[in-house]
Write a protein that holds these residues in place. Structure first.
Motif, mmCIF file in Angstrom:
data_model
loop_
_atom_site.group_PDB
_atom_site.id
_atom_site.type_symbol
_atom_site.label_atom_id
_atom_site.label_comp_id
_atom_site.label_asym_id
_atom_site.label_seq_id
_atom_site.Cartn_x
_atom_site.Cartn_y
_atom_site.Cartn_z
ATOM 1 N N ALA A 12 0.824 -1.205 0.000
ATOM 2 C CA ALA A 12 0.000 0.000 0.000
ATOM 3 C C ALA A 12 0.858 1.255 0.000
ATOM 4 O O ALA A 12 0.571 2.229 -0.717
ATOM 5 C CB ALA A 12 -0.929 -0.014 1.214
ATOM 6 N N ARG A 13 1.926 1.251 0.799
ATOM 7 C CA ARG A 13 2.781 2.441 0.915
ATOM 8 C C ARG A 13 3.508 2.735 -0.397
ATOM 9 O O ARG A 13 3.800 3.887 -0.717
ATOM 10 C CB ARG A 13 3.779 2.233 2.049
ATOM 11 C CG ARG A 13 4.588 3.484 2.403
ATOM 12 C CD ARG A 13 5.372 3.302 3.684
ATOM 13 N NE ARG A 13 6.359 2.245 3.594
ATOM 14 C CZ ARG A 13 6.276 1.080 4.217
ATOM 15 N NH1 ARG A 13 5.223 0.793 4.975
ATOM 16 N NH2 ARG A 13 7.234 0.162 4.085
ATOM 17 N N THR A 18 5.249 0.480 -7.358
ATOM 18 C CA THR A 18 5.374 1.243 -8.604
ATOM 19 C C THR A 18 5.945 2.635 -8.391
ATOM 20 O O THR A 18 6.476 3.230 -9.340
ATOM 21 C CB THR A 18 4.006 1.385 -9.296
ATOM 22 O OG1 THR A 18 3.113 2.116 -8.432
ATOM 23 C CG2 THR A 18 3.400 0.022 -9.599
ATOM 24 N N LEU A 19 5.841 3.183 -7.179
ATOM 25 C CA LEU A 19 6.378 4.515 -6.932
ATOM 26 C C LEU A 19 7.895 4.493 -7.093
ATOM 27 O O LEU A 19 8.565 3.549 -6.705
ATOM 28 C CB LEU A 19 6.012 4.984 -5.526
ATOM 29 C CG LEU A 19 4.514 5.155 -5.234
ATOM 30 C CD1 LEU A 19 4.304 5.558 -3.778
ATOM 31 C CD2 LEU A 19 3.883 6.177 -6.173
ATOM 32 N N MET A 673 -10.653 3.056 -7.567
ATOM 33 C CA MET A 673 -9.314 2.557 -7.244
ATOM 34 C C MET A 673 -8.892 3.120 -5.888
ATOM 35 O O MET A 673 -8.559 4.289 -5.779
ATOM 36 C CB MET A 673 -8.311 2.964 -8.335
ATOM 37 C CG MET A 673 -8.375 4.419 -8.722
ATOM 38 S SD MET A 673 -7.110 4.877 -9.919
ATOM 39 C CE MET A 673 -7.284 6.672 -9.864
ATOM 40 N N PRO A 674 -8.910 2.317 -4.847
ATOM 41 C CA PRO A 674 -8.485 2.800 -3.533
ATOM 42 C C PRO A 674 -7.040 3.301 -3.571
ATOM 43 O O PRO A 674 -6.158 2.633 -4.122
ATOM 44 C CB PRO A 674 -8.601 1.565 -2.638
ATOM 45 C CG PRO A 674 -9.569 0.666 -3.340
ATOM 46 C CD PRO A 674 -9.343 0.916 -4.804
ATOM 47 N N SER A 680 -6.005 0.576 1.613
ATOM 48 C CA SER A 680 -5.471 -0.436 0.706
ATOM 49 C C SER A 680 -4.902 -1.607 1.476
ATOM 50 O O SER A 680 -5.096 -2.775 1.118
ATOM 51 C CB SER A 680 -4.389 0.179 -0.195
ATOM 52 O OG SER A 680 -4.930 1.188 -1.012
ATOM 53 N N GLU A 681 -4.192 -1.298 2.560
ATOM 54 C CA GLU A 681 -3.615 -2.365 3.389
ATOM 55 C C GLU A 681 -4.699 -3.204 4.041
ATOM 56 O O GLU A 681 -4.719 -4.442 3.931
ATOM 57 C CB GLU A 681 -2.731 -1.742 4.474
ATOM 58 C CG GLU A 681 -2.212 -2.765 5.471
ATOM 59 C CD GLU A 681 -1.613 -2.119 6.715
ATOM 60 O OE1 GLU A 681 -1.106 -2.876 7.567
ATOM 61 O OE2 GLU A 681 -1.657 -0.881 6.839
#
Length: 709
Positions: A12-13, A18-19, A673-674, A680-681
């Motif tokens: 989630a973080r 992808t970040l 899209m959360p 998300s977690e």
């Protein structure tokens, strides 16, 4: 927290790791520089603009939102754009360049900025607020942008900000892509500069006849609902027209309508305007069985039909066509004799061996495409000429490219590494790589790619690390998308992290792409025509049984299924229609009644609900609600503007009316899209807890943990 249950928070973080990865590449025509976006780390959501110097093979930061005092205040128009392209990051999320990539424009918090990569200049222009979708003309002298329904232009030096076209009333907007174009046609823009910068070809979008839907956030009852124009199946679409707008001082403000038979072909699919010929339009009939390529006379607005495609089911939209070659030949993709082929002035350049997915670049000597050969789990980059085809990417996996002059940026993903490798090539010779700053996962997927059953369904099986058949039987979790085009089974590690996490909690996870998925040809795509409920579900069941026939350690007495969007529909459908096979389902943002989904997508596959009401009834989950005998969790964002919350609420209502117990988990303030880290977690942990209880797994299974703060 244990080592196993840190994955949901880490994922989630990092937004699925992808970040920090480079993206959105542009190669200058002279090949001297590559522009791209990247955030500063694997947990930084704010993208900055970067330059890769191909002479020195070095990177340089061009524009950093933190230094530009970005407040991340996002306008409603920008929020809508991000939602349509599934953009979860912030900062600079899109940019555009002039013909030589020497001037770059972008927006931050509704403000318009320009950058000159060669000098390092970055400055704010005094444009009307909020500015969106800025694009410079070819010379970089002017910048067009949209704001409050207007299409405007401003000088690169900040002078002369004025409207090119203004809406006559609040339901008209200029220069934007209407909902179905952005959501379903992959057309994210609504205006195009002429090569000489004297004219803009602009869409006028009139939503007067489109139904207005309200999206309310129940957690804030004092706030007024947000209204949006939503074209539901069988109902009115936006009325989209085109006009040629003069921009130069000699004729500023002159308008010339573009004429074609919009009654028979109302959908504007694509526009192409290059120096190599007249503007090209691709327009489609409402039933999508006919698509025309038209050439526009920029002096009169008249159009000439260059080509007509017809299909008994629908014309599949592929990225990158129509286009002109530099010597004036028409480039298109067509479904012929079992393959999607690249055609140049009607000549087949790729033959039956390739399934062409997209045209990436049309150069003077060749055309760059992505395509699949015998293996639909792979997508490669090819250079195509009249004389033949040559593959540019070599390793097994999924590849893409951007090109400018002699330089190509080749992006490659595979099963052996998590992150995409981005290589910069000059005439096929590597000259450097663009670094990824994305974080690595503690999980390495244990993926086995399979071809299952008589139809050789592409599938991926993931088992717990360390598991062997003699350890006993595993409950099975199907994790499909299962609907048209959106492949899950690909030779890239990125898509298997969450399935592997579920596997490590004690499941055998099976991901299957059934009929309707890309990469296997026109007939495969069209096998789902008129039947969302039957064919996709049949393929999931076939894959499950074929896999279990080969494996002794799959427990068919404990089978769950989870999915999102179409995958959510398929998950709910599975327990409703086949309780003999499926014992529990988590249905995220499911399309429960296709009469509540948009025109272009739904009518392509199911037809007009006014003409085919029985087809819609046969594919509706609401009609099946009394049949529920298994555990079902519905999960839905309350402000989802794609699959609206009404879908899950109506199914819940139908289940309640039939006396069928179920779980409904609303996600307040969440769209399709959360993006919230905590939501998300915890969404993963709550799904795991539900599936464990429904399938009778021990609470002491691996990774046991409750939701976290």
């Amino acid at each position: 927290m244990t080592a196993a249950d840190t994955f949901p928070r880490h994922s989630a973080r990092t937004q699925g790791f992808t970040l920090g990865a480079p993206r959105s590449f542009t190669v200058a025509p002279d090949g001297q520089r590559v522009l791209f976006l990247r955030s500063s780390s694997g947990t930084d959501r704010s993208n900055a603009l970067w330059l890769f110097d191909t002479t020195e093979a070095t990177e340089r930061l061009l524009a950093d939102p933190a230094q530009l005092e970005d407040t991340d205040v996002v306008s409603e128009a920008e929020l809508a754009r991000r939602e349509r392209v599934r953009e979860r990051a912030s900062g600079i999320t899109a940019y555009a360049v002039d013909d030589n990539a020497r001037r770059v424009v972008f927006t931050l918090s509704g403000e318009l900025f320009v950058s000159e990569p060669e000098t390092g200049l970055v400055r704010r222009l005094p444009a009307q607020y909020p500015a969106a979708d800025p694009r410079p003309d070819g010379s970089g002298a002017r910048v067009a942008y949209t704001s409050r329904g207007e299409l405007r232009v401003i000088g690169f030096d900040g002078s002369g900000d004025r409207a090119l076209a203004e809406p006559e009333h609040e339901r008209v907007q200029w220069g934007i892509a209407e909902f179905v174009a952005a959501e379903e046609m992959n057309r994210a823009r609504g205006y195009w500069w002429s090569p000489d910068g004297s004219t803009v070809l602009a869409a006028r979008v009139d939503e007067s006849e489109v139904a207005r839907w309200s999206l309310a956030d129940p957690t804030h009852p004092a706030r007024a609902p947000r209204t949006m124009a939503y074209p539901a199946a069988g109902e009115a679409n936006a009325d989209v027209t085109l006009e040629l707008l003069r921009v130069d001082d000699a004729g500023f403000g002159e308008r010339l309508p573009v004429r074609w038979d919009r009654g028979s072909h109302p959908y504007l699919v694509e526009v192409h305007w290059s120096p190599h010929g007249r503007p090209l339009l691709a327009v489609q009939s409402r039933d999508q069985r006919s698509q025309l390529v038209l050439a526009v006379d920029p002096e009169t607005g008249d159009t000439t039909e260059l080509h007509r495609d017809t299909d008994p089911h629908w014309i599949e939209i592929k990225t990158g066509w129509p286009a002109w070659t530099p010597d004036g030949r028409l480039v298109r993709i067509a479904a012929l004799d079992g393959a999607y082929r690249l055609l140049v002035d009607g000549a087949d350049w790729t033959g039956p061996e390739l399934q062409v997915r997209a045209v990436l670049d049309v150069g003077p000597h060749d055309i760059l495409v992505t395509a699949s050969e015998w293996d639909p789990t792979q997508s490669h980059v090819y250079r195509v000429t009249e004389a033949g085809v040559r593959r540019l990417s070599d390793e097994a996996g999924v590849h893409g490219a951007r090109r400018g002059g002699p330089v190509t940026v080749l992006s490659s993903s595979g099963l052996r590494q998590l992150h995409t490798t981005v290589r910069v090539l000059r005439e096929d010779t590597p000259i450097g790589e663009i670094a990824s700053l994305a974080e690595s996962s503690t999980i390495t997927p244990r993926v086995e790619l399979l071809r299952l059953g008589a139809r050789e369904l592409c599938s991926a099986l993931l088992l717990p690390h360390g598991h062997r058949p003699e350890h006993g039987k595993l409950p099975v979790l199907l994790d499909p998308y299962g609907g048209p085009q959106a492949q899950r089974v690909l030779r890239k590690q990125q898509g298997y992290l969450t399935p592997q996490w579920f596997a490590d909690q004690g499941f055998a996870v099976l991901v299957t792409d059934g009929r309707g998925m890309a990469g296997r040809g026109p007939e495969w795509d069209r096998a789902i025509a008129g039947d969302f409920a039957g064919v996709p579900l049949h393929d999931q069941v076939d894959a499950l049984h074929a896999c279990a026939a080969e494996r002794t350690d799959l427990d068919l007495d404990r089978v769950g299924i989870r999915g999102w969007s179409f995958g959510g529909y398929l998950a709910a459908l599975a327990v409703l229609r086949r309780p003999d096979v499926f014992h529990a389902a988590v249905a995220g943002a499911p399309v429960c009644d296709f009469r509540l989904y948009d025109t272009h997508y739904t009518e392509r596959y199911l037809g007009d609900p006014k003409l085919n009401p029985e087809t819609y009834a046969a594919n509706s989950l609401l009609e099946m609600a009394p049949e529920l005998r298994r555990d079902l969790m519905l999960v839905h964002g309350t402000v989802d503007d794609n699959v609206v919350f009404a879908h899950s609420l109506r199914l819940s209502e139908a289940l309640t009316a039939a006396g069928r117990p179920h779980t409904l988990l609303p996600l307040p303030g969440v769209t399709h899209m959360p993006t919230s880290e905590s939501k998300s977690e915890n969404l993963l942990l709550l799904q795991l807890d539900f599936l464990r209880r429904a399938l009778g797994l021990s609470a002491s299974s691996p990774g046991d943990s409750g939701p976290t703060d």
